[in-house]
Design a protein around this motif. Structure first.
Motif, PDB file in Angstrom:
ATOM      1  N   GLU A  17       3.470  12.791  60.422  1.00 61.42           N
ATOM      2  CA  GLU A  17       5.033  12.347  61.085  1.00 61.42           C
ATOM      3  C   GLU A  17       6.376  13.104  61.056  1.00 61.42           C
ATOM      4  O   GLU A  17       6.251  12.799  59.702  1.00 61.42           O
ATOM      5  N   GLU A  18       7.148  13.017  62.050  1.00 61.23           N
ATOM      6  CA  GLU A  18       8.549  13.301  61.317  1.00 61.23           C
ATOM      7  C   GLU A  18       9.504  11.889  60.253  1.00 61.23           C
ATOM      8  O   GLU A  18       9.430  12.379  59.424  1.00 61.23           O
ATOM      9  N   ILE A  19       8.733  10.947  60.900  1.00 65.19           N
ATOM     10  CA  ILE A  19       9.286  10.022  60.487  1.00 65.19           C
ATOM     11  C   ILE A  19       8.365   9.914  59.402  1.00 65.19           C
ATOM     12  O   ILE A  19       7.053   9.526  59.220  1.00 65.19           O
ATOM     13  N   ILE A  50      13.466  -2.344  45.809  1.00 66.80           N
ATOM     14  CA  ILE A  50      12.955  -0.966  46.621  1.00 66.80           C
ATOM     15  C   ILE A  50      13.131   0.395  45.467  1.00 66.80           C
ATOM     16  O   ILE A  50      14.377   0.734  46.159  1.00 66.80           O
ATOM     17  N   VAL A  51      12.563   1.587  46.023  1.00 65.09           N
ATOM     18  CA  VAL A  51      12.889   2.890  46.093  1.00 65.09           C
ATOM     19  C   VAL A  51      12.731   3.810  47.191  1.00 65.09           C
ATOM     20  O   VAL A  51      11.660   3.456  48.192  1.00 65.09           O
ATOM     21  N   ALA A  52      13.678   4.069  47.694  1.00 67.76           N
ATOM     22  CA  ALA A  52      13.995   5.090  49.050  1.00 67.76           C
ATOM     23  C   ALA A  52      14.559   6.246  48.811  1.00 67.76           C
ATOM     24  O   ALA A  52      15.136   6.248  47.734  1.00 67.76           O
ATOM     25  N   TYR A  56      17.020   7.670  53.980  1.00 69.83           N
ATOM     26  CA  TYR A  56      16.471   5.694  54.716  1.00 69.83           C
ATOM     27  C   TYR A  56      16.587   4.983  54.355  1.00 69.83           C
ATOM     28  O   TYR A  56      16.545   3.289  54.188  1.00 69.83           O
ATOM     29  N   ILE A  57      18.124   4.448  52.716  1.00 66.63           N
ATOM     30  CA  ILE A  57      18.425   3.574  52.393  1.00 66.63           C
ATOM     31  C   ILE A  57      19.041   2.759  53.118  1.00 66.63           C
ATOM     32  O   ILE A  57      18.410   1.602  53.096  1.00 66.63           O
ATOM     33  N   ASP A  58      19.402   2.693  54.054  1.00 61.17           N
ATOM     34  CA  ASP A  58      20.666   2.151  54.638  1.00 61.17           C
ATOM     35  C   ASP A  58      19.215   1.779  55.795  1.00 61.17           C
ATOM     36  O   ASP A  58      19.364   0.167  56.063  1.00 61.17           O
ATOM     37  N   ILE A  75      18.153  -1.593  45.766  1.00 57.52           N
ATOM     38  CA  ILE A  75      17.180   0.183  46.653  1.00 57.52           C
ATOM     39  C   ILE A  75      17.890   1.008  45.643  1.00 57.52           C
ATOM     40  O   ILE A  75      19.392   1.471  45.952  1.00 57.52           O
ATOM     41  N   VAL A  76      16.697   1.556  45.504  1.00 56.32           N
ATOM     42  CA  VAL A  76      16.875   2.626  44.343  1.00 56.32           C
ATOM     43  C   VAL A  76      16.455   3.818  45.503  1.00 56.32           C
ATOM     44  O   VAL A  76      15.778   4.135  45.908  1.00 56.32           O
ATOM     45  N   GLU A  77      17.663   5.387  44.860  1.00 53.63           N
ATOM     46  CA  GLU A  77      16.912   7.097  45.259  1.00 53.63           C
ATOM     47  C   GLU A  77      15.730   7.018  44.634  1.00 53.63           C
ATOM     48  O   GLU A  77      15.916   7.434  43.462  1.00 53.63           O
TER      49      GLU A  77
END
Ligand code: CTP
Ligand code: MG
Length: 227
Positions: A17-19, A50-52, A56-58, A75-77
């Motif tokens: 999927e796109e997302i 959380i790692v994102a 998508y962090i926002d 929330i970490v990259e």
């Protein structure tokens, strides 16, 4: 301190999927919500990291506010491989951890993680530094080198499918990730395999079938039926 590190920076290429799959909605909530909520609800978990991926962090931040997930402290990259995403999370924990801390590393795409499995991981950490959740193989399992015909039958008794959480003494797993990174060994698909490569004994904790990883569409359909 006991940390939960949830990795959710994958692209979901096999899902198609796109997302990314962890952000798909089910019963009006994203998959990742269910995963985070299981750790939020466990009284022994102190903080959730959380790692994102940067894009998508926002969105993840908005979930934390909307669903009032109070234990999420960072929330970490993410990075280009799962291992590098985990390492980024571990580096963020390193800034706030002290000796004796533990970490449960879990896939964002395993939303049906039970309280019982979390508890068993935490319990195992009282006597082991390296812990892996597994599911005993229930089916006859073949080895096929060309993926077209059977070469041999494997001994089912000895076969276990790796799940997460995989749980560790924080300093120990940080050290192994740091060394692997330095050696450019960055494509391991889980964390217990780093322990194994370094001849550490990994203690097994029993998972269950519900704790499957959403990888393909059929997994998402199962999740929808179960939730
Ligand atoms: N993951 C991550 N960073 C990456 C790759 C994966 O944080 N660079 C996370 C995924 O978000 C997922 C978990 O690791 O929660 C397990 O990975 P997997 O199921 O392979 O997810 P994807 O890599 O997103 O899927 P695919 O391999 O099909 O692209
Ligand atoms: Mg992947």
């Amino acid at each position: 301190m006991i940390f939960a590190l949830i990795v959710a920076a994958g692209k979901g290429l096999r899902f198609g999927e796109e997302i990314p799959k962890q952000f798909l909605m089910c019963k009006n909530r994203p998959i990742l919500y269910y995963t985070i909520k299981a750790f939020e609800d466990n009284k022994n978990i102190d903080q959730i990291i959380i790692v994102a991926s940067p894009d998508y962090i926002d969105l993840v931040k908005s979930y934390i506010n909307k669903y009032e997930l109070k234990k999420v402290t960072k929330i970490v990259e993410g990075g280009p491989t799962r291992q590098l995403s985990v390492f980024n999370g571990l580096k963020a924990i390193k800034e706030i951890s002290s000796k004796g801390d533990k970490v449960l590393i879990h896939d964002g795409a395993r939303p049906l993680i039970s309280q019982n499995i979390i508890e068993e991981n935490i319990l195992a950490l009282t006597s082991h530094s390296f812990v892996c959740t597994v599911q005993a193989d229930a089916d006859t399992t073949y080895l096929s080198k060309d993926q077209k015909s059977i070469d041999s039958i494997l001994n089912r008794e000895e076969l276990f499918l790796a799940q997460t959480p995989q749980s560790f003494d924080f300093d120990e797993i940080y050290k192994l990730h740091f060394e692997a990174f330095k050696n450019n060994d960055i494509n391991n698909t889980d964390d217990a395999s780093l322990a194994l490569k370094n001849n550490r004994k990994v203690f097994l904790v029993q998972g269950n079938k519900y704790n499957f990883k959403i990888t393909k569409k059929e997994d998402f359909h199962l999740f929808e039926l179960l939730i």
